[in-house]
Design a protein around this motif. Structure first.
Motif, mmCIF file in Angstrom:
data_model
loop_
_atom_site.group_PDB
_atom_site.id
_atom_site.type_symbol
_atom_site.label_atom_id
_atom_site.label_comp_id
_atom_site.label_asym_id
_atom_site.label_seq_id
_atom_site.Cartn_x
_atom_site.Cartn_y
_atom_site.Cartn_z
ATOM 1 N N LEU A 31 101.850 25.279 87.356
ATOM 2 C CA LEU A 31 101.998 26.248 88.292
ATOM 3 C C LEU A 31 103.306 27.075 87.913
ATOM 4 C CD1 LEU A 31 101.318 24.526 91.827
ATOM 5 C CD2 LEU A 31 99.827 26.303 90.390
ATOM 6 N N TYR A 41 113.994 47.794 87.085
ATOM 7 C CA TYR A 41 113.766 49.140 87.616
ATOM 8 C C TYR A 41 114.913 49.925 87.721
ATOM 9 C CZ TYR A 41 109.172 47.618 89.050
ATOM 10 O OH TYR A 41 107.940 46.892 88.924
ATOM 11 N N TYR A 94 114.396 50.623 98.406
ATOM 12 C CA TYR A 94 113.565 49.745 98.704
ATOM 13 C C TYR A 94 114.140 48.448 99.475
ATOM 14 C CZ TYR A 94 111.116 52.419 94.929
ATOM 15 O OH TYR A 94 110.661 53.299 93.863
ATOM 16 N N ARG A 112 111.131 45.732 100.074
ATOM 17 C CA ARG A 112 110.269 45.837 98.938
ATOM 18 C C ARG A 112 109.192 47.039 98.858
ATOM 19 N NH1 ARG A 112 109.799 39.421 97.831
ATOM 20 N NH2 ARG A 112 112.346 39.091 97.411
ATOM 21 N N ILE A 165 105.882 58.941 94.413
ATOM 22 C CA ILE A 165 106.677 58.771 95.506
ATOM 23 C C ILE A 165 108.062 57.924 94.864
ATOM 24 C CG2 ILE A 165 105.517 58.654 97.599
ATOM 25 C CD1 ILE A 165 105.350 55.693 97.610
ATOM 26 N N GLU A 200 104.513 38.770 92.034
ATOM 27 C CA GLU A 200 105.090 39.475 93.102
ATOM 28 C C GLU A 200 104.332 39.122 94.386
ATOM 29 O OE1 GLU A 200 107.036 43.136 91.718
ATOM 30 O OE2 GLU A 200 105.653 42.984 90.266
ATOM 31 N N ASP A 201 105.245 39.375 95.444
ATOM 32 C CA ASP A 201 104.706 39.292 96.913
ATOM 33 C C ASP A 201 103.927 40.549 97.184
ATOM 34 O OD1 ASP A 201 106.463 41.466 97.513
ATOM 35 O OD2 ASP A 201 107.779 39.996 98.577
ATOM 36 N N ALA A 204 104.120 42.859 99.584
ATOM 37 C CA ALA A 204 104.846 44.117 99.822
ATOM 38 C C ALA A 204 105.443 44.911 98.405
ATOM 39 C CB ALA A 204 106.281 43.663 100.513
ATOM 40 N N SER A 205 105.525 44.201 97.516
ATOM 41 C CA SER A 205 106.080 44.674 96.154
ATOM 42 C C SER A 205 105.060 45.616 95.551
ATOM 43 C CB SER A 205 106.560 43.639 95.169
ATOM 44 O OG SER A 205 107.603 42.844 95.711
ATOM 45 N N PRO A 243 101.032 48.899 99.330
ATOM 46 C CA PRO A 243 101.145 50.362 99.711
ATOM 47 C C PRO A 243 102.666 50.865 99.557
ATOM 48 C CG PRO A 243 99.643 49.712 101.223
ATOM 49 C CD PRO A 243 100.187 48.530 100.420
ATOM 50 N N ARG A 244 103.244 51.770 98.608
ATOM 51 C CA ARG A 244 104.532 52.154 98.774
ATOM 52 C C ARG A 244 105.465 51.083 98.354
ATOM 53 N NH1 ARG A 244 106.109 56.868 101.677
ATOM 54 N NH2 ARG A 244 108.042 55.632 102.457
ATOM 55 N N GLY A 245 105.051 49.905 97.557
ATOM 56 C CA GLY A 245 105.511 48.954 97.070
ATOM 57 C C GLY A 245 106.443 49.358 95.684
ATOM 58 N N VAL A 246 107.644 48.592 95.424
ATOM 59 C CA VAL A 246 108.515 48.783 94.511
ATOM 60 C C VAL A 246 107.914 48.863 93.099
ATOM 61 C CG1 VAL A 246 109.339 46.602 94.452
ATOM 62 C CG2 VAL A 246 110.751 48.345 93.495
ATOM 63 N N SER A 247 106.936 48.195 92.934
ATOM 64 C CA SER A 247 106.235 48.215 91.743
ATOM 65 C C SER A 247 104.851 48.958 91.568
ATOM 66 C CB SER A 247 105.694 46.939 91.262
ATOM 67 O OG SER A 247 107.074 45.864 91.397
ATOM 68 N N GLY A 248 104.670 49.690 92.556
ATOM 69 C CA GLY A 248 103.413 50.395 92.548
ATOM 70 C C GLY A 248 102.215 49.607 93.383
ATOM 71 N N ASP A 249 101.392 50.161 93.944
ATOM 72 C CA ASP A 249 100.448 49.351 94.743
ATOM 73 C C ASP A 249 99.347 48.937 93.525
ATOM 74 O OD1 ASP A 249 99.660 52.494 94.891
ATOM 75 O OD2 ASP A 249 97.776 51.204 95.354
ATOM 76 N N ASP A 264 103.783 32.227 91.253
ATOM 77 C CA ASP A 264 104.565 31.178 90.479
ATOM 78 C C ASP A 264 105.186 30.349 91.370
ATOM 79 O OD1 ASP A 264 104.017 32.619 88.203
ATOM 80 O OD2 ASP A 264 105.424 34.152 88.547
#
Lengths: 269, 269
Positions: free
Chosen positions: A75, A146, A244, A248, A263, B164-165, B167-168, B171-177, B207
């Protein structure tokens, strides 16, 4: 530990991912390197010519490495574990040394299936390891990614040839707009490790240029490269600036309601 | 010539792109194939286990092929020319035969640098050739792509594990959706050749799942697979329907002002 690879002023690394020297991309490579070399020391990673292996295989790294934490549970983040390992393959070390030195990074490729060729995708997978390109936090405990990270202090030019016309891969284009299609590269790869991408350099209708079109595109690229130092940056939002914070996701008071990838660009001015 | 590969009812092809059988992805593969096999004939392409070569090299195809048009001018679409060639490598032919037969396609991979691992990107680059997956026009002269093409009549499930989780990469997540990050795959690859993607199957925080999390995710995937036939489709806009007619961009009267990639989804109902 702080990861830092301060670039050597006046250096560039040109990563090229096209199989044929006689192609449009081959012409652009040679002309581009010539133009850049006027005032920079240029290293070329010609991935096809080098026979670069794009397949990340953590197994080959972990073999014979007692104490590695990857494996048993299955994992663990195999990618990260392998990358943290200090026995990297020689070809990866060579690419990392070239990247660590370079102040300017050029990534040149034909758009295949709306992304980079596998050989270039694998260059990201294998070369940008944890502990080299990312993986630490700043003095406030914010992850250095980032807009910050092991490779900050660099700019990158993405040179991409596309078979489609400007409308098809422009805003609302049938294939999606190229800015969004390449967001995983410009934001997810480059910006993630601290490298600031310049505006894309796009050659449209790449399969139908003809001799005049080729000459025109060669000249346009050379001009772009000669004037690169005068270009303003075009950064995305920096994680450390707090846009963010907490969720996040981009703070609700910033560009409310919008969900496009634009955005994440830092507003001008 | 009309390209058509009518699928065999009750068949599936599972393309797997993770190096470690003991990983989360290895567990999901085995459980998923078991669940699907209850009422389907499942073929597995385990790209790492097969040692699949992801590097498209038109040069190896053109060698000794008199009459090939690629090469001399250097401006031809090498990709297309190589693909049109009828001397495809044996490993590509095997993958094409499996794909031509399958009614359901499953693509399973860990998210590396916000996209598929190079070995899977190269599967698209090499297997989806012109003349097999795309390249002809319909009886009105409209190119058969985006909702039509050599592989129409199929559905695809993309199973992706992400460190990643939600949220990240929401939508509008720090890494892009993730919907946008994988648009080059779901729309640019699958939909382009006529395959309808189902909703993404995403495992977040991959992970850090632990044993309970693994068991939960295995069960969730098996449930999803058992109920796949009941899922409504979620197609993008079909090129032949005219939403992009004339300009190659989405008609101005459709979702005016919007520039996010979601505009290419067919509205529900």
């Amino acid at each position: 530990m702080t990861i830092a690879h301060p670039p050597t002023p006046g250096t560039a690394l040109w990563v090229h991912a096209h199989p044929s020297p006689s192609s449009l991309n081959g012409h652009l490579l040679r002309a581009g390197v010539r133009a850049l070399s006027a005032d920079r020391e240029v290293t070329v990673s010609d991935l096809y010519a080098q026979g670069f292996d794009p397949v990340l295989d953590p197994g080959t790294l972990i073999d014979g490495a007692p104490g590695s934490e990857a494996g048993p549970a299955g994992l663990a983040d195999l990618l990260g574990d392998a990358h943290a390992h200090d026995r990297l393959p020689a070809d990866v070390v060579r690419e990392q040394e070239a990247l660590a030195r370079a102040e300017l990074l050029v990534l040149q490729f034909p758009l295949w299936w709306y992304g980079p060729p596998a050989i270039l995708k694998g260059w990201f997978d294998r070369v940008l390891t944890a502990g080299f390109a990312f993986g630490d936090v700043d003095d406030r405990g914010v992850p250095r990614r980032y807009g910050d990270g092991g490779l900050s202090g660099r700019r990158a030019l993405v040179v991409v040839t596309a078979g489609e016309d400007a409308a098809s891969i422009g805003p609302r284009g049938v294939s999606g707009d190229l800015e969004s299609l390449l967001f995983p590269l410009t934001h997810g790869v480059l910006w993630y490790v601290g490298i600031e991408p310049l505006d894309l350099h796009v050659v449209h209708d790449a399969d139908a240029l003809g001799a005049d079109g080729l000459a025109r595109e060669v000249e346009r690229l050379m001009h772009r490269l000669r004037t690169l130092d005068d270009e303003p940056g075009r950064p995305y939002r920096r994680l450390r600036d707090g846009d963010y914070r907490g969720t996040r996701a981009l703070r609700e008071d910033l560009l409310p309601g919008r969900t496009d990838l634009g955005i994440h660009r830092l507003p001008a001015g």
